[in-house]
Design a protein around this motif. Structure first.
Motif, PDB file in Angstrom:
ATOM      1  N   LEU A 109      -3.976 108.354  11.988  1.00  0.00           N
ATOM      2  CA  LEU A 109      -3.610 107.221  12.842  1.00  0.00           C
ATOM      3  C   LEU A 109      -2.354 106.534  12.334  1.00  0.00           C
ATOM      4  CD1 LEU A 109      -6.808 105.306  13.998  1.00  0.00           C
ATOM      5  CD2 LEU A 109      -5.233 106.668  15.357  1.00  0.00           C
ATOM      6  N   ASP A 110      -2.261 106.368  11.028  1.00  0.00           N
ATOM      7  CA  ASP A 110      -1.069 105.738  10.459  1.00  0.00           C
ATOM      8  C   ASP A 110       0.189 106.533  10.792  1.00  0.00           C
ATOM      9  OD1 ASP A 110      -2.546 103.694   9.404  1.00  0.00           O
ATOM     10  OD2 ASP A 110      -2.658 104.537   7.386  1.00  0.00           O
ATOM     11  N   LYS A 111       0.085 107.853  10.769  1.00  0.00           N
ATOM     12  CA  LYS A 111       1.226 108.702  11.104  1.00  0.00           C
ATOM     13  C   LYS A 111       1.619 108.517  12.569  1.00  0.00           C
ATOM     14  CE  LYS A 111       2.791 113.520  11.257  1.00  0.00           C
ATOM     15  NZ  LYS A 111       2.449 114.938  10.984  1.00  0.00           N
ATOM     16  N   LEU A 112       0.616 108.479  13.444  1.00  0.00           N
ATOM     17  CA  LEU A 112       0.884 108.272  14.872  1.00  0.00           C
ATOM     18  C   LEU A 112       1.593 106.942  15.099  1.00  0.00           C
ATOM     19  CD1 LEU A 112       0.452 108.828  17.953  1.00  0.00           C
ATOM     20  CD2 LEU A 112      -1.763 107.656  17.692  1.00  0.00           C
ATOM     21  N   TYR A 113       1.040 105.866  14.544  1.00  0.00           N
ATOM     22  CA  TYR A 113       1.594 104.536  14.780  1.00  0.00           C
ATOM     23  C   TYR A 113       2.996 104.397  14.183  1.00  0.00           C
ATOM     24  CZ  TYR A 113      -3.097 103.128  16.248  1.00  0.00           C
ATOM     25  OH  TYR A 113      -4.289 103.020  16.899  1.00  0.00           O
ATOM     26  N   ALA A 114       3.226 105.001  13.030  1.00  0.00           N
ATOM     27  CA  ALA A 114       4.542 104.906  12.395  1.00  0.00           C
ATOM     28  C   ALA A 114       5.605 105.600  13.240  1.00  0.00           C
ATOM     29  CB  ALA A 114       4.496 105.525  10.999  1.00  0.00           C
ATOM     30  N   ARG A 122      13.992 101.848  17.621  1.00  0.00           N
ATOM     31  CA  ARG A 122      15.262 102.434  18.032  1.00  0.00           C
ATOM     32  C   ARG A 122      15.509 102.310  19.532  1.00  0.00           C
ATOM     33  NH1 ARG A 122      14.900 108.185  14.635  1.00  0.00           N
ATOM     34  NH2 ARG A 122      15.108 107.272  12.549  1.00  0.00           N
ATOM     35  N   GLN A 123      14.527 101.734  20.246  1.00  0.00           N
ATOM     36  CA  GLN A 123      14.616 101.566  21.700  1.00  0.00           C
ATOM     37  C   GLN A 123      14.896 102.900  22.386  1.00  0.00           C
ATOM     38  OE1 GLN A 123      17.333  98.391  22.693  1.00  0.00           O
ATOM     39  NE2 GLN A 123      16.217  96.883  21.496  1.00  0.00           N
ATOM     40  N   GLU A 124      14.186 103.906  21.939  1.00  0.00           N
ATOM     41  CA  GLU A 124      14.351 105.242  22.497  1.00  0.00           C
ATOM     42  C   GLU A 124      13.396 105.467  23.662  1.00  0.00           C
ATOM     43  OE1 GLU A 124      14.012 108.226  19.504  1.00  0.00           O
ATOM     44  OE2 GLU A 124      15.577 107.370  18.245  1.00  0.00           O
ATOM     45  N   ASP A 125      13.843 106.266  24.622  1.00  0.00           N
ATOM     46  CA  ASP A 125      13.027 106.639  25.775  1.00  0.00           C
ATOM     47  C   ASP A 125      13.203 108.143  26.008  1.00  0.00           C
ATOM     48  OD1 ASP A 125      11.422 106.558  28.024  1.00  0.00           O
ATOM     49  OD2 ASP A 125      13.015 105.846  29.348  1.00  0.00           O
ATOM     50  N   PRO A 126      12.573 108.964  25.164  1.00  0.00           N
ATOM     51  CA  PRO A 126      12.798 110.413  25.226  1.00  0.00           C
ATOM     52  C   PRO A 126      12.363 111.016  26.564  1.00  0.00           C
ATOM     53  CG  PRO A 126      11.638 109.779  23.216  1.00  0.00           C
ATOM     54  CD  PRO A 126      11.625 108.589  24.117  1.00  0.00           C
ATOM     55  N   GLN A 127      12.943 112.148  26.888  1.00  0.00           N
ATOM     56  CA  GLN A 127      12.546 112.888  28.083  1.00  0.00           C
ATOM     57  C   GLN A 127      11.310 113.724  27.753  1.00  0.00           C
ATOM     58  OE1 GLN A 127      13.582 112.887  31.166  1.00  0.00           O
ATOM     59  NE2 GLN A 127      15.366 111.563  30.988  1.00  0.00           N
ATOM     60  N   GLN A 128      10.270 113.035  27.303  1.00  0.00           N
ATOM     61  CA  GLN A 128       9.017 113.689  26.955  1.00  0.00           C
ATOM     62  C   GLN A 128       7.835 112.852  27.417  1.00  0.00           C
ATOM     63  OE1 GLN A 128       9.666 114.155  22.586  1.00  0.00           O
ATOM     64  NE2 GLN A 128       9.089 116.304  22.920  1.00  0.00           N
ATOM     65  N   LEU A 134       3.284 114.399  21.436  1.00  0.00           N
ATOM     66  CA  LEU A 134       2.230 114.603  20.438  1.00  0.00           C
ATOM     67  C   LEU A 134       2.291 116.023  19.877  1.00  0.00           C
ATOM     68  CD1 LEU A 134      -0.767 112.846  22.238  1.00  0.00           C
ATOM     69  CD2 LEU A 134       0.435 112.012  20.222  1.00  0.00           C
ATOM     70  N   ASP A 135       2.545 116.990  20.761  1.00  0.00           N
ATOM     71  CA  ASP A 135       2.649 118.382  20.310  1.00  0.00           C
ATOM     72  C   ASP A 135       3.898 118.594  19.453  1.00  0.00           C
ATOM     73  OD1 ASP A 135       0.316 119.018  21.636  1.00  0.00           O
ATOM     74  OD2 ASP A 135       1.337 119.740  23.444  1.00  0.00           O
ATOM     75  N   THR A 136       5.022 118.068  19.919  1.00  0.00           N
ATOM     76  CA  THR A 136       6.295 118.262  19.211  1.00  0.00           C
ATOM     77  C   THR A 136       6.246 117.684  17.795  1.00  0.00           C
ATOM     78  OG1 THR A 136       7.515 118.182  21.291  1.00  0.00           O
ATOM     79  CG2 THR A 136       8.773 117.785  19.278  1.00  0.00           C
ATOM     80  N   ASN A 137       5.580 116.538  17.650  1.00  0.00           N
ATOM     81  CA  ASN A 137       5.551 115.851  16.358  1.00  0.00           C
ATOM     82  C   ASN A 137       4.346 116.245  15.498  1.00  0.00           C
ATOM     83  OD1 ASN A 137       7.743 113.474  16.137  1.00  0.00           O
ATOM     84  ND2 ASN A 137       7.200 113.819  18.280  1.00  0.00           N
ATOM     85  N   GLN A 138       3.606 117.247  15.981  1.00  0.00           N
ATOM     86  CA  GLN A 138       2.478 117.774  15.211  1.00  0.00           C
ATOM     87  C   GLN A 138       1.528 116.668  14.742  1.00  0.00           C
ATOM     88  OE1 GLN A 138       4.688 120.030  12.201  1.00  0.00           O
ATOM     89  NE2 GLN A 138       4.366 121.910  13.383  1.00  0.00           N
ATOM     90  N   ILE A 139       1.205 115.777  15.664  1.00  0.00           N
ATOM     91  CA  ILE A 139       0.264 114.696  15.364  1.00  0.00           C
ATOM     92  C   ILE A 139      -1.124 115.308  15.152  1.00  0.00           C
ATOM     93  CG2 ILE A 139      -0.769 112.572  16.226  1.00  0.00           C
ATOM     94  CD1 ILE A 139       2.214 112.346  15.567  1.00  0.00           C
ATOM     95  N   PRO A 140      -1.847 114.926  14.104  1.00  0.00           N
ATOM     96  CA  PRO A 140      -3.183 115.485  13.849  1.00  0.00           C
ATOM     97  C   PRO A 140      -4.141 115.277  15.019  1.00  0.00           C
ATOM     98  CG  PRO A 140      -2.387 114.298  11.934  1.00  0.00           C
ATOM     99  CD  PRO A 140      -1.407 114.021  13.034  1.00  0.00           C
ATOM    100  N   LEU A 141      -5.125 116.162  15.135  1.00  0.00           N
ATOM    101  CA  LEU A 141      -6.013 116.201  16.293  1.00  0.00           C
ATOM    102  C   LEU A 141      -6.691 114.865  16.569  1.00  0.00           C
ATOM    103  CD1 LEU A 141      -7.459 117.723  18.545  1.00  0.00           C
ATOM    104  CD2 LEU A 141      -9.160 118.461  16.856  1.00  0.00           C
ATOM    105  N   PHE A 142      -7.239 114.215  15.534  1.00  0.00           N
ATOM    106  CA  PHE A 142      -7.954 112.948  15.752  1.00  0.00           C
ATOM    107  C   PHE A 142      -7.028 111.902  16.375  1.00  0.00           C
ATOM    108  CE2 PHE A 142      -9.169 108.700  14.200  1.00  0.00           C
ATOM    109  CZ  PHE A 142     -10.421 108.594  14.790  1.00  0.00           C
ATOM    110  N   ALA A 143      -5.825 111.771  15.849  1.00  0.00           N
ATOM    111  CA  ALA A 143      -4.881 110.789  16.382  1.00  0.00           C
ATOM    112  C   ALA A 143      -4.442 111.161  17.791  1.00  0.00           C
ATOM    113  CB  ALA A 143      -3.668 110.666  15.466  1.00  0.00           C
ATOM    114  N   ARG A 144      -4.317 112.452  18.080  1.00  0.00           N
ATOM    115  CA  ARG A 144      -3.998 112.880  19.450  1.00  0.00           C
ATOM    116  C   ARG A 144      -5.079 112.432  20.424  1.00  0.00           C
ATOM    117  NH1 ARG A 144      -1.693 119.043  19.679  1.00  0.00           N
ATOM    118  NH2 ARG A 144      -0.545 119.061  17.702  1.00  0.00           N
ATOM    119  N   GLY A 163       5.594 108.470  30.134  1.00  0.00           N
ATOM    120  CA  GLY A 163       6.659 108.688  29.162  1.00  0.00           C
ATOM    121  C   GLY A 163       6.278 108.103  27.814  1.00  0.00           C
ATOM    122  N   VAL A 164       6.571 108.819  26.747  1.00  0.00           N
ATOM    123  CA  VAL A 164       6.190 108.336  25.424  1.00  0.00           C
ATOM    124  C   VAL A 164       6.948 107.059  25.063  1.00  0.00           C
ATOM    125  CG1 VAL A 164       7.892 109.735  24.166  1.00  0.00           C
ATOM    126  CG2 VAL A 164       5.775 109.024  23.031  1.00  0.00           C
TER     127      VAL A 164
END
Length: 421
Positions: A109-114, A122-128, A134-144, A163-164
């Protein structure tokens, strides 16, 4: 008939705008399609003097505009939940919160939130979409799992759609406290409407919006047929899911038209189940997130009198669209999936906001990359027509009653500045 300002929609945005303009001495008429005021605020009564909200409900401790109105109208705010302690998850048959997580789950969870906080900083709005991110950043299953449930339960949409960037900006990590208006959210709506008196006209759908060089003309459906109402300017507070179905002869740019016609709204079914007694052990039920046809359950009767207890069941996104007439049965099944010995509900109430003619959805969300693309076109349509509603509020308040109120107050200020120029 002619007025200084016409306001379309008697939800919190429209009523707040009207109140601010009336306080400034302006002539205002609020026109509402429903036979009731409140829009997506809808409180219903249960036996034993209990109540629950089928629409908007929570007031966070940072919702200054709502808190100010509550104080002004002498409305009491009852504590609902303290986050993160009162936020629970039911995943893979295990009920847990931040205090009972394993070290591995806490780290996930800490990894997800960070990573989400980095997007926000950064005020980013990725085209994702959230799901792709979640897949691209290899977020662990529980946090996903947690992130996907939050998308459906907080944003009323699906991780494959939202949008993320919007997910990150809009308060992904629940902190602070949450409250409810004693008596239900409708108490605030009723107080505002009472203050406005006969300036509010219900049961009057707007069927056409026109702008001439110096005025706005609304074609309003009445018991005697269509009537034209004229004003110097207008505030449109309708959800754009509804506004896009009303013919508009208004000068607008291609970007504005695209924003109105493309902004998506999540699906939402909210079901209230009244039980004869409390069958869970915690004093405060808090907010429980789960992965199923309903993704959130909480207790609105925590501060109410009576031995009966109500559970509010929230279904968001595409899953809510599949509930249909089975909403109450599915809500009961969701409760029993966690509490197998739960008794039968004695009373229930349910509302499908996607099927509601005057809402056509829950509240807005943004697809990948749409935040910056649509943002410049959210608050003003033309020289004479201004826009309000939670979809036009500051980003962190979209989807909340606070956002609706702030947007109405902002639109009123725009009108006053316009009239003073």
């Amino acid at each position: 008939m002619s007025h200084q300002t016409l306001i379309v929609g008697a939800g919190l945005a429209g009523l707040s705008a009207a109140r601010e303009l009336v306080r400034a001495g302006k002539d205002v008429q609020v026109i509402e399609a429903r036979e009731r005021v409140g829009g997506r605020v809808h409180t219903i009564e249960f036996s034993g003097g209990q109540y629950g909200d089928l629409g908007a409900e929570f007031v966070d401790n940072r919702h200054a505009a709502i808190i100010a109105y509550a104080k002004e109208f002498d409305l009491k705010l009852d504590q609902a939940a303290q986050f993160p302690d009162d936020l629970h998850w039911y995943i893979n048959g295990v009920l847990s919160n931040r205090k009972s997580l394993t070290v591995e789950q806490e780290t996930a969870l800490d990894k997800l939130y960070a990573k989400l906080q980095t997007l926000r900083d950064r005020q980013e709005d990725p085209q994702q979409t959230l799901n792709d991110w979640l897949d691209t950043n290899q977020i662990p299953l529980f946090a996903r799992q947690i992130a996907r449930i939050i998308a459906r339960s907080l944003f009323a949409t699906d991780p494959e759609l939202i949008g993320v960037g919007f997910f990150a900006y809009s308060g992904f990590d629940q902190e602070g406290s949450s409250m409810r208006i004693r008596g239900g959210s409708a108490r605030l709506v009723e107080a505002l409407a009472k203050d406005l008196g006969n300036r509010v006209r219900t049961g009057s759908p707007v069927r056409r919006i026109q702008q001439t060089e110096n005025s706005v003309i609304l074609s309003v459906e009445t018991a005697n047929g269509l009537v034209e109402v004229v004003a110097q300017n207008a505030i449109l507070t309708l959800p754009w899911s509804v506004l896009r179905h009303i013919p508009m002869e208004v000068p607008m740019s291609n970007s504005q038209r695209e924003a109105i016609f493309s902004l998506p709204y999540g699906g939402l079914v909210k079901t209230l189940l009244q039980y004869p007694y409390q069958f869970w052990s915690r004093t405060n039920f808090g907010v429980l997130l789960l992965d199923g046809n309903y993704q959130a359950i909480w207790e609105p009767t925590f501060a109410q009198k009576g031995t009966e207890k109500i559970l509010s069941c929230f279904s968001g996104g595409l899953r809510s669209l599949e509930l249909s007439e089975q909403a109450v049965n599915q809500a009961s099944s969701a409760v029993r999936s966690i509490y197998p010995n739960a008794p039968n509900a004695i009373t229930s109430g349910s509302h499908n906001w996607d099927a509601d003619e005057w809402s056509k959805g829950a509240y807005c969300y943004f697809r990948p990359g749409d935040l910056k693309r649509l943002e410049p076109h959210l608050t003003q349509l033309s020289d004479h027509i201004f826009l309000a509603g939670e979809h036009t509020a500051p980003l962190e308040y979209r989807g909340y009653m606070e956002g609706a109120v702030q947007s109405g107050q902002r639109a009123a200020k725009q009108i006053l500045q316009w009239q003073n120029n």
